[in-house]
Write a protein that holds these residues in place. Structure first.
Motif, PDB file in Angstrom:
ATOM      1  N   ARG A  35       0.829  -1.416  -0.068  1.00  0.00           N
ATOM      2  CA  ARG A  35      -0.260   0.227  -0.107  1.00  0.00           C
ATOM      3  C   ARG A  35       0.735   1.132  -0.098  1.00  0.00           C
ATOM      4  O   ARG A  35       0.473   2.400  -0.616  1.00  0.00           O
ATOM      5  CB  ARG A  35      -1.237  -0.001   1.484  1.00  0.00           C
ATOM      6  CG  ARG A  35      -2.055  -0.803   1.005  1.00  0.00           C
ATOM      7  CD  ARG A  35      -3.228  -0.053   2.146  1.00  0.00           C
ATOM      8  NE  ARG A  35      -3.912   1.068   2.276  1.00  0.00           N
ATOM      9  CZ  ARG A  35      -4.056   1.626   2.896  1.00  0.00           C
ATOM     10  NH1 ARG A  35      -2.976   1.451   4.020  1.00  0.00           N
ATOM     11  NH2 ARG A  35      -4.373   2.567   2.696  1.00  0.00           N
ATOM     12  N   SER A  36       1.855   0.830   0.549  1.00  0.00           N
ATOM     13  CA  SER A  36       2.964   2.373   0.705  1.00  0.00           C
ATOM     14  C   SER A  36       3.282   2.884  -0.143  1.00  0.00           C
ATOM     15  O   SER A  36       3.702   4.071  -0.690  1.00  0.00           O
ATOM     16  CB  SER A  36       3.938   1.829   1.985  1.00  0.00           C
ATOM     17  OG  SER A  36       3.461   1.843   2.849  1.00  0.00           O
ATOM     18  N   TRP A  37       3.438   1.725  -1.211  1.00  0.00           N
ATOM     19  CA  TRP A  37       3.818   2.576  -2.454  1.00  0.00           C
ATOM     20  C   TRP A  37       3.310   3.015  -3.433  1.00  0.00           C
ATOM     21  O   TRP A  37       3.144   4.081  -3.929  1.00  0.00           O
ATOM     22  CB  TRP A  37       3.959   1.456  -3.703  1.00  0.00           C
ATOM     23  CG  TRP A  37       5.276   0.451  -3.612  1.00  0.00           C
ATOM     24  CD1 TRP A  37       5.176  -0.652  -2.267  1.00  0.00           C
ATOM     25  CD2 TRP A  37       6.605   0.891  -3.701  1.00  0.00           C
ATOM     26  NE1 TRP A  37       6.339  -1.003  -1.868  1.00  0.00           N
ATOM     27  CE2 TRP A  37       7.408  -0.385  -2.771  1.00  0.00           C
ATOM     28  CE3 TRP A  37       7.273   1.883  -4.637  1.00  0.00           C
ATOM     29  CZ2 TRP A  37       8.719  -0.608  -3.094  1.00  0.00           C
ATOM     30  CZ3 TRP A  37       8.145   1.382  -4.397  1.00  0.00           C
ATOM     31  CH2 TRP A  37       9.334   0.894  -3.611  1.00  0.00           C
ATOM     32  N   THR A  38       1.423   3.454  -3.139  1.00  0.00           N
ATOM     33  CA  THR A  38       0.870   4.319  -3.852  1.00  0.00           C
ATOM     34  C   THR A  38       0.089   5.243  -2.596  1.00  0.00           C
ATOM     35  O   THR A  38      -0.684   6.414  -3.532  1.00  0.00           O
ATOM     36  CB  THR A  38      -0.307   3.260  -4.662  1.00  0.00           C
ATOM     37  OG1 THR A  38      -0.851   2.428  -3.593  1.00  0.00           O
ATOM     38  CG2 THR A  38      -0.388   2.519  -5.910  1.00  0.00           C
ATOM     39  N   HIS A  39      -0.114   5.210  -1.390  1.00  0.00           N
ATOM     40  CA  HIS A  39      -1.219   5.839  -1.153  1.00  0.00           C
ATOM     41  C   HIS A  39      -0.385   6.764   0.168  1.00  0.00           C
ATOM     42  O   HIS A  39      -0.422   6.192   1.464  1.00  0.00           O
ATOM     43  CB  HIS A  39      -1.615   4.529   0.593  1.00  0.00           C
ATOM     44  CG  HIS A  39      -2.890   4.936  -0.293  1.00  0.00           C
ATOM     45  ND1 HIS A  39      -3.578   4.112  -1.854  1.00  0.00           N
ATOM     46  CD2 HIS A  39      -3.969   4.782  -0.109  1.00  0.00           C
ATOM     47  CE1 HIS A  39      -5.270   4.335  -2.273  1.00  0.00           C
ATOM     48  NE2 HIS A  39      -5.636   5.232  -0.826  1.00  0.00           N
ATOM     49  N   LEU A  40       0.562   6.956  -0.136  1.00  0.00           N
ATOM     50  CA  LEU A  40       0.991   7.741   1.342  1.00  0.00           C
ATOM     51  C   LEU A  40       0.727   9.303   0.919  1.00  0.00           C
ATOM     52  O   LEU A  40       0.189  10.317   0.630  1.00  0.00           O
ATOM     53  CB  LEU A  40       3.133   8.360   0.045  1.00  0.00           C
ATOM     54  CG  LEU A  40       3.905   7.338  -0.124  1.00  0.00           C
ATOM     55  CD1 LEU A  40       5.275   7.228  -0.094  1.00  0.00           C
ATOM     56  CD2 LEU A  40       4.065   6.260   1.419  1.00  0.00           C
ATOM     57  N   PRO A  41       0.323   9.115   2.579  1.00  0.00           N
ATOM     58  CA  PRO A  41      -0.786  10.662   2.442  1.00  0.00           C
ATOM     59  C   PRO A  41       0.071  11.799   2.981  1.00  0.00           C
ATOM     60  O   PRO A  41      -0.191  12.544   3.498  1.00  0.00           O
ATOM     61  CB  PRO A  41      -1.577  10.475   4.276  1.00  0.00           C
ATOM     62  CG  PRO A  41      -0.639   9.481   4.918  1.00  0.00           C
ATOM     63  CD  PRO A  41       0.333   8.902   3.132  1.00  0.00           C
ATOM     64  N   ARG A  62       9.700   8.986  -4.419  1.00  0.00           N
ATOM     65  CA  ARG A  62       8.026   8.891  -3.847  1.00  0.00           C
ATOM     66  C   ARG A  62       8.388  10.222  -2.867  1.00  0.00           C
ATOM     67  O   ARG A  62       7.256  10.628  -2.152  1.00  0.00           O
ATOM     68  CB  ARG A  62       7.194   7.824  -3.881  1.00  0.00           C
ATOM     69  CG  ARG A  62       6.977   6.735  -4.454  1.00  0.00           C
ATOM     70  CD  ARG A  62       6.826   5.503  -4.335  1.00  0.00           C
ATOM     71  NE  ARG A  62       6.144   5.169  -5.645  1.00  0.00           N
ATOM     72  CZ  ARG A  62       5.560   4.738  -6.527  1.00  0.00           C
ATOM     73  NH1 ARG A  62       4.140   5.427  -5.812  1.00  0.00           N
ATOM     74  NH2 ARG A  62       5.445   3.930  -7.515  1.00  0.00           N
TER      75      ARG A  62
END
Lengths: 387, 176
Positions: free
Chosen positions: A272-278, A332
């Protein structure tokens, strides 16, 4: 974690535990000899030192001093008012010391026994199994000599060893050898970050600058230390352990830094970290990631093996798993020419260097390696360059 | 400590910081070291040269310590270090080679703070070693002891006065 370690964790992290050691219901596993006639702080320290030594507890004297001092309301034994060294203790205090010492006999780290520890002048709560910050990570601002030779000059005259062994020979001393140490050069992670920030002068004066991400915040030591030394900075602190998130929250509030830190329960190694960094790109990534080689986990002292979260220590086969994850995410995470500061195992500088060379698409360079106060390669500065 | 006070500490470039005199006096007493610790911990910029700043009177600065003449020992720790070990010992032993004076400092849980404090204490001891009674350290201690005696005397007098007043009050009540 061993079963009794888990039990202790459950007991210790229960509600209402904060600061209260007197009401503790933990019973000794072994009966202790009666303390008839031993009633002063100094005598108790000697007594428990002997007990610990007989049972092979490391740092026997230091442990008993910290415990007795803590019960008497001081951080170290030496800092107690001298009158308290010889004054008779109350039976309640004796009981408290007995209970804390029995935990030490179970190889519980002193920091967990006391429930608190200092990191760079900040007093932080410590709760198992959240990782205890190590002294190597701490800031050690240079001690300035008064008149005489300026510290910077002195450092220049200090031989910079070609090899690790030469360095160790010249700089470090082994306890309790009688070798005397010259001036040790202390370089620690947080200090290094502070130097970098000072040099780069991130949008000086504007709030939110620099923006720092800490991966694996544990008790919050590094994040809170940086926040307290960089009044304009903001920190995003991330950890995959709930206990760590909770403890960082608590420590942030204790230090009144909660307004400048954003604490997120997140596993940076998950997909999830790859796409969902808040959050947006940061100026700095700082981390003391788990970096122990998996095969070395068995050799760890019981204090560490039985009480600290193995997930905070085990870095996989070559101790590189989390390190490489962070580096792979760097594009990223970081602004252009942003920096990553890592604490690592002494074997990692080479491993990281070759890994980075095999991943040119990341545009990351190993800029510098620094040693800890024992002369071991401990810290890496990796910088992102613009493609 | 407020950010205003912090700014006060950080302004000075020479390393000589100005404290309100009352604070300096508190710092002299042995257990006032606690306050000293707090101050140095909160403001890492404070150098050990602070000890040269005297209280009310204009004391001359103490003899400075040359780092070249110092030998320091603190625990390196066995084993690999870093995450793989957990050491709590941070006692600093500092020796002034020319005079042979040794200071052992374990006032705080921080090696760095202990190093600074060890230097401060060593500086005072070395000054006394070379300057004897002329040392500002010695003089300040004498003054502090004298003031303490005076305070005790005054407190005793005040207590006696209160006792007397109380007796007078009670005897006057009986009359009415």
């Amino acid at each position: 974690m061993e079963l009794w370690g888990r039990m202790l964790w459950a007991l210790l992290s229960g509600p209402g535990r904060r600061g209260s050691t007197l009401g503790w219901a933990f019973s000794s596993w072994q009966p202790q000899p009666p303390l008839a006639g031993l009633s002063s702080a100094t005598e108790l320290v000697s007594h428990w030192t002997r007990v610990f030594e007989k049972r092979g507890i490391p740092e026997a004297r230091e442990s008993s001093e910290y415990i007795v001092a803590h019960v008497l309301g001081a951080k170290t034994f030496q800092s107690l008012r001298p009158a308290l060294w010889t004054q008779p203790l109350t039976s309640q205090q004796l009981q408290c010391i007995r209970e804390l010492s029995s935990r030490r006999l179970q190889r519980m780290p002193v920091q967990y026994i006391l429930g608190e520890w200092d990191f760079q002048g900040l007093s932080l709560r410590m709760v198992p199994p959240v990782f205890i910050p190590r002294p190597e990570t701490e800031v050690h601002p240079n001690v300035k000599p008064h008149r005489g030779m300026p510290y910077q000059e002195l450092k220049r005259t200090w031989p910079v060893a070609e090899s690790e062994e030469a360095w160790n020979r010249e700089v470090c001393t082994c306890w309790p050898s009688s070798a005397w140490l010259g001036l040790a050069i202390l370089r620690e992670l947080v200090e290094w970050v502070l130097e970098e920030v000072a040099q780069r002068s991130y949008a000086v004066g504007s709030p939110g600058s620099p923006l720092i991400l800490e991966v694996g915040c544990g008790s919050g030591a590094i994040s809170l230390s940086l926040l307290s030394q960089l009044p304009q900075s903001r920190v995003i602190a991330v950890d995959k352990g709930e206990a760590a998130i909770s403890l960082t929250h608590e420590n942030a509030q204790r230090l009144q830094l909660q307004d400048r830190i954003w604490i997120i329960h997140l596993d940076m190694t998950s997909e999830r970290s790859w796409t969902h960094l808040p959050w947006g790109p940061v100026d700095l990534v700082v981390s003391n990631p788990p970096y122990i080689f998996h095969q070395d986990m068995e050799q760890l002292a019981p204090e560490i093996r039985s009480y600290e979260d193995p997930a905070a220590l085990d870095g996989g086969e070559e101790g590189m798993d989390i390190i490489t994850h962070i580096l792979a995410l760097a594009p990223r995470l970081l602004k252009d020419s942003g920096s990553i500061f890592l604490e690592v195992d002494p074997r990692h500088p080479e491993l990281v260097s070759s890994w980075l060379q095999s991943r040119p698409e990341l545009y990351l360079n190993l800029v510098a390696v620094r040693k800890d106060f024992c002369g071991r390669s401990r810290f890496l500065h990796i910088q992102r360059s613009r493609p | 400590m407020s950010s205003a006070s912090r700014a006060m500490f950080l302004k000075s470039t020479t390393g000589l910081f100005h404290f309100p005199t009352s604070l300096t006096r508190i710092c002299r007493a042995p257990w006032g070291l606690r306050l000293w610790e707090k101050l140095t911990l909160l403001s890492p910029g404070i150098a050990v040269t602070l000890v040269q700043m005297a209280g009310k009177k204009d004391y001359p600065a103490l003899l400075s310590l040359d780092e070249n003449e110092l030998e320091e020992q603190f625990v390196k720790g066995h084993g690999p270090g870093g995450q793989a070990t957990n050491k709590t010992s941070n006692c600093v032993v500092l020796k002034h080679i020319p005079s042979g004076i040794v200071v052992k400092c374990h006032q705080t849980r921080s090696v760095d703070q202990n190093r600074k404090l060890a230097r401060k204490i060593l500086q005072e001891k070395v000054d006394v070693f070379y300057n004897g009674e002329n040392s500002p350290v010695h003089k300040e201690k004498q003054e502090a002891a004298k003031k303490k005696q005076e305070r005790k005397k005054r407190a005793k007098e005040t207590l006696e006065k209160k006792k007397l007043l109380k007796e007078l009050w009670e005897s006057s009540k009986k009359v009415h």
